[in-house]
Design a protein around this motif. Sequence first.
Motif, PDB file in Angstrom:
ATOM      1  N   ILE A 113     -35.998 -20.780  66.978  1.00  0.00           N
ATOM      2  CA  ILE A 113     -35.672 -22.114  66.473  1.00  0.00           C
ATOM      3  C   ILE A 113     -34.173 -22.365  66.577  1.00  0.00           C
ATOM      4  O   ILE A 113     -33.350 -21.507  66.270  1.00  0.00           O
ATOM      5  CB  ILE A 113     -36.162 -22.271  65.018  1.00  0.00           C
ATOM      6  N   GLU A 114     -33.808 -23.559  67.001  1.00  0.00           N
ATOM      7  CA  GLU A 114     -32.411 -23.899  67.216  1.00  0.00           C
ATOM      8  C   GLU A 114     -31.697 -24.183  65.899  1.00  0.00           C
ATOM      9  O   GLU A 114     -32.314 -24.555  64.895  1.00  0.00           O
ATOM     10  CB  GLU A 114     -32.301 -25.133  68.125  1.00  0.00           C
ATOM     11  N   GLU A 115     -30.388 -24.044  65.948  1.00  0.00           N
ATOM     12  CA  GLU A 115     -29.569 -24.366  64.785  1.00  0.00           C
ATOM     13  C   GLU A 115     -29.603 -25.870  64.511  1.00  0.00           C
ATOM     14  O   GLU A 115     -29.490 -26.676  65.434  1.00  0.00           O
ATOM     15  CB  GLU A 115     -28.121 -23.940  65.016  1.00  0.00           C
ATOM     16  N   ASP A 116     -29.735 -26.213  63.247  1.00  0.00           N
ATOM     17  CA  ASP A 116     -29.637 -27.610  62.846  1.00  0.00           C
ATOM     18  C   ASP A 116     -28.158 -28.000  62.825  1.00  0.00           C
ATOM     19  O   ASP A 116     -27.259 -27.145  62.839  1.00  0.00           O
ATOM     20  CB  ASP A 116     -30.275 -27.800  61.474  1.00  0.00           C
ATOM     21  N   SER A 117     -27.896 -29.305  62.763  1.00  0.00           N
ATOM     22  CA  SER A 117     -26.517 -29.793  62.851  1.00  0.00           C
ATOM     23  C   SER A 117     -25.649 -29.282  61.698  1.00  0.00           C
ATOM     24  O   SER A 117     -24.464 -28.957  61.906  1.00  0.00           O
ATOM     25  CB  SER A 117     -26.498 -31.326  62.875  1.00  0.00           C
ATOM     26  N   GLY A 118     -26.223 -29.187  60.493  1.00  0.00           N
ATOM     27  CA  GLY A 118     -25.460 -28.685  59.360  1.00  0.00           C
ATOM     28  C   GLY A 118     -25.084 -27.224  59.525  1.00  0.00           C
ATOM     29  O   GLY A 118     -23.985 -26.811  59.125  1.00  0.00           O
ATOM     30  N   THR A 119     -25.977 -26.455  60.115  1.00  0.00           N
ATOM     31  CA  THR A 119     -25.700 -25.041  60.380  1.00  0.00           C
ATOM     32  C   THR A 119     -24.582 -24.892  61.396  1.00  0.00           C
ATOM     33  O   THR A 119     -23.673 -24.071  61.232  1.00  0.00           O
ATOM     34  CB  THR A 119     -26.972 -24.337  60.890  1.00  0.00           C
ATOM     35  N   VAL A 120     -24.646 -25.692  62.449  1.00  0.00           N
ATOM     36  CA  VAL A 120     -23.598 -25.656  63.471  1.00  0.00           C
ATOM     37  C   VAL A 120     -22.252 -26.013  62.860  1.00  0.00           C
ATOM     38  O   VAL A 120     -21.246 -25.313  63.060  1.00  0.00           O
ATOM     39  CB  VAL A 120     -23.934 -26.621  64.636  1.00  0.00           C
ATOM     40  N   ALA A 121     -22.220 -27.101  62.089  1.00  0.00           N
ATOM     41  CA  ALA A 121     -20.953 -27.561  61.507  1.00  0.00           C
ATOM     42  C   ALA A 121     -20.342 -26.509  60.594  1.00  0.00           C
ATOM     43  O   ALA A 121     -19.136 -26.224  60.671  1.00  0.00           O
ATOM     44  CB  ALA A 121     -21.182 -28.859  60.738  1.00  0.00           C
ATOM     45  N   TYR A 122     -21.164 -25.922  59.739  1.00  0.00           N
ATOM     46  CA  TYR A 122     -20.659 -24.951  58.775  1.00  0.00           C
ATOM     47  C   TYR A 122     -20.162 -23.680  59.461  1.00  0.00           C
ATOM     48  O   TYR A 122     -19.037 -23.212  59.225  1.00  0.00           O
ATOM     49  CB  TYR A 122     -21.762 -24.630  57.772  1.00  0.00           C
ATOM     50  N   THR A 123     -20.996 -23.115  60.312  1.00  0.00           N
ATOM     51  CA  THR A 123     -20.627 -21.834  60.921  1.00  0.00           C
ATOM     52  C   THR A 123     -19.439 -21.970  61.856  1.00  0.00           C
ATOM     53  O   THR A 123     -18.574 -21.086  61.898  1.00  0.00           O
ATOM     54  CB  THR A 123     -21.819 -21.231  61.685  1.00  0.00           C
ATOM     55  N   ARG A 124     -19.353 -23.072  62.593  1.00  0.00           N
ATOM     56  CA  ARG A 124     -18.215 -23.230  63.497  1.00  0.00           C
ATOM     57  C   ARG A 124     -16.928 -23.491  62.725  1.00  0.00           C
ATOM     58  O   ARG A 124     -15.848 -23.092  63.173  1.00  0.00           O
ATOM     59  CB  ARG A 124     -18.464 -24.355  64.497  1.00  0.00           C
TER      60      ARG A 124
END
Length: 220
Positions: A102-113
């Motif tokens: 399953i791909e990263e959701d937008s909130g996951t991308v924003a937080y981790t990056r």
Amino acid sequence: MNVSDLITANQSLWQEYTQHRFVRQLGDGTLPDSAFRHYLIQDYLFLKHFARAYALAIYKCDSFSAMQRPLTALTGLLEHETSLHVAYCQEWGISEQDLENIEEDSGTVAYTRLVLDIGQSGSLTELYVALAPCALGYAEIGAWLPKQSFTARANNPYIAWIDMYAGETFQQLAVDETRSLDEMMKEISADSQQGRKLNRIFRDATRMEIAFWEQGLNKQ
């Protein structure tokens, strides 16, 4: 400055994060299954980047003794926390293959990056401040939920999650994290340029935690 200064300066956001509707619904057991499953999957993906952040922390240390702290955290995450998370997901019908596909959701991308960018471009202290809202916030949630009149133990599918963060092991981890971060920041004035930068980092990471809850609710 210290951790308490960071929380006090961002009290409104901090409360929004630690007492979020997602958290309250975990407490009373009304959170939709779909929201929790989405959260579990995204949290697994988050853990991957969390591990990378601790690897960056090791890289930024200038002594073997300093390396021990992030190394211990990274080893614990890779050898214990990740396997526990996978096992817990399986109890909810989510296989390890599901977690990987399953791909990263937008909130996951924003937080981790955000965290990884700070880890790559900032100081070791800045990286730890970016990581702090996760562990410290979950510990506060774990301590807060059992005390609330709306929190249900009987027939609550999320009680194991609550008990994990309310437990002595995680609570002590947060105490140790606070003590270490306080030591790192003790020579920094809250109203200095560096102090204001640390406050912005803490604020942004707390905002990302709120977005992480929201993306779960959006998947109901």
